[in-house]
Scaffold this motif. Sequence first.
Motif, PDB file in Angstrom:
ATOM      1  N   PRO A  31     113.952 -64.528  11.427  1.00  0.00           N
ATOM      2  CA  PRO A  31     113.664 -63.805  10.323  1.00  0.00           C
ATOM      3  C   PRO A  31     111.928 -64.048  10.145  1.00  0.00           C
ATOM      4  N   GLU A  97     121.089 -69.175   8.831  1.00  0.00           N
ATOM      5  CA  GLU A  97     121.868 -68.177   8.525  1.00  0.00           C
ATOM      6  C   GLU A  97     123.069 -68.293   9.208  1.00  0.00           C
ATOM      7  N   GLU A 130     113.593 -70.764   9.601  1.00  0.00           N
ATOM      8  CA  GLU A 130     114.350 -69.521   8.978  1.00  0.00           C
ATOM      9  C   GLU A 130     113.966 -69.233   7.490  1.00  0.00           C
ATOM     10  N   ARG A 133     115.413 -67.634   3.837  1.00  0.00           N
ATOM     11  CA  ARG A 133     116.806 -67.166   4.492  1.00  0.00           C
ATOM     12  C   ARG A 133     117.491 -68.303   4.927  1.00  0.00           C
ATOM     13  N   THR A 136     118.662 -70.104   1.178  1.00  0.00           N
ATOM     14  CA  THR A 136     119.693 -69.568   0.291  1.00  0.00           C
ATOM     15  C   THR A 136     120.915 -69.780   0.923  1.00  0.00           C
TER      16      THR A 136
END
Length: 460
Positions: A31, A97, A130, A133, A136
């Motif tokens: 990302p 992720e 990342e 992202r 989280t």
Amino acid sequence: MTDRARALLAALAPGYEELPAPAGTASGDGPLRWPGYGDSRERAAERTGESESMVCAVGRVKGRGTPAGPAGADAHSGTEAVLIASEFGFLGGSLGEATGDRIVAAHAWARSHRLPVVSLVATGGSRMQEGMRALTQLQRVARETALTRRAGLPQVAVLRDPSTGGGWATLGAGADVVLAVSGAQIGFAGSRVRPAGADPHAYTAEGQYENGHVDRVVSAAALPDVLARWLTLLSAPGAPDRPEPPRALTRGPAPADGTEAVRRARAPERPRAKAYLDAYFDWREEMRGDRAGGVDAGMLCGLGRRAGRTVAYAAQCGTANSPAGFRTAARLIRTADRLGVPVLTLIDTPGAANDAAAEAAGAGPAIAEVFAAVAEATVPVTSLLIGEGGSGGALALSAPGHLWVTPDSYFSVIAPELAAAILKRPPAALAATTDALRPRPQDAVELGVARGFAPGPDDR
């Protein structure tokens, strides 16, 4: 014990079956379009044979049959569980992720199949390539552990080397029982981001154990047996009826007066909590620490196996308990209540610690936690007064309506010496003051505080 995820799974749960990875994996440079990230993942995949840093499986965890006391076939028959194993060779076991997707799917599988979750953690933290992202994912993991907890399913974490960052703060510290492999690096801060001059011992398995954040430090060789025992205790509580009180370990008539009751309860040769626990349980495991940096050696907490069923215990050892001890007891009772495990408490304290350090550490709030945990418990709680019952520090662990006493005990609203001091009575009046408090075990029965005397050692 190997550090590779699949070899560890095979050692703990022979014949395990890998859970299918969720659709959708990271592609390209991610990302953030981090230069070279895609190449790094490809090299990690070639080196480890994995497509991500986590392998999730379902299998039956079995001990190896090494001598472990009476646990024997009980623990070694195995317990089916969902296992989440970090592969540290894949980008340092970092959480990205796609890793989060796998953890979410594993917890959902556990809840749908009513299985415990074992997290075999070895991670350097969230995956920088990342960015947010990746960070989280900690929220996603925290939510899954919370949902699994709410479902009444046990969670065990095994902290390997290293266990740092968000992996420690979610998969690790969020478990009901935390085991750590001896010598492992454990801490929220990894080795490259700690303050200069920080004590390295604080970031080890042994240091975390000393400070009450880990229940047990275990060698890699002993891990299969220890994990099998814990899963037996957590996953097979047995009938939810009320535990019978332990038998008194001494016989004799009830004390003639208050002074004799206090003397007998304070006698150094009187049996203490450990003797009662050893006589009551076939085998047991300890839950240690308040998860807030404190340990009280005078409060023994854990789960034990008795006649094929699991019973939780919180046992005072005759000392003035610190706030850490009361918080540990509250943690034990609430965990047992959530998992449907009945509770036994052994009461033996001259009273709560009342020095300045105890006040600063929150003696009042800590005792309040125990009162609330006992009051809110939906599982049966049985209590036995085995020695001193000093004021609220003792009453906090007493199950209302289900307290039993031994001949070597007393229960009092306040220690007789303190009562005499408050009333400004001379030393010669101590015996009369003691009698006026009615502290004898038979007084507790007559006053309706206790149900009766526990059976003696030879009563059948």
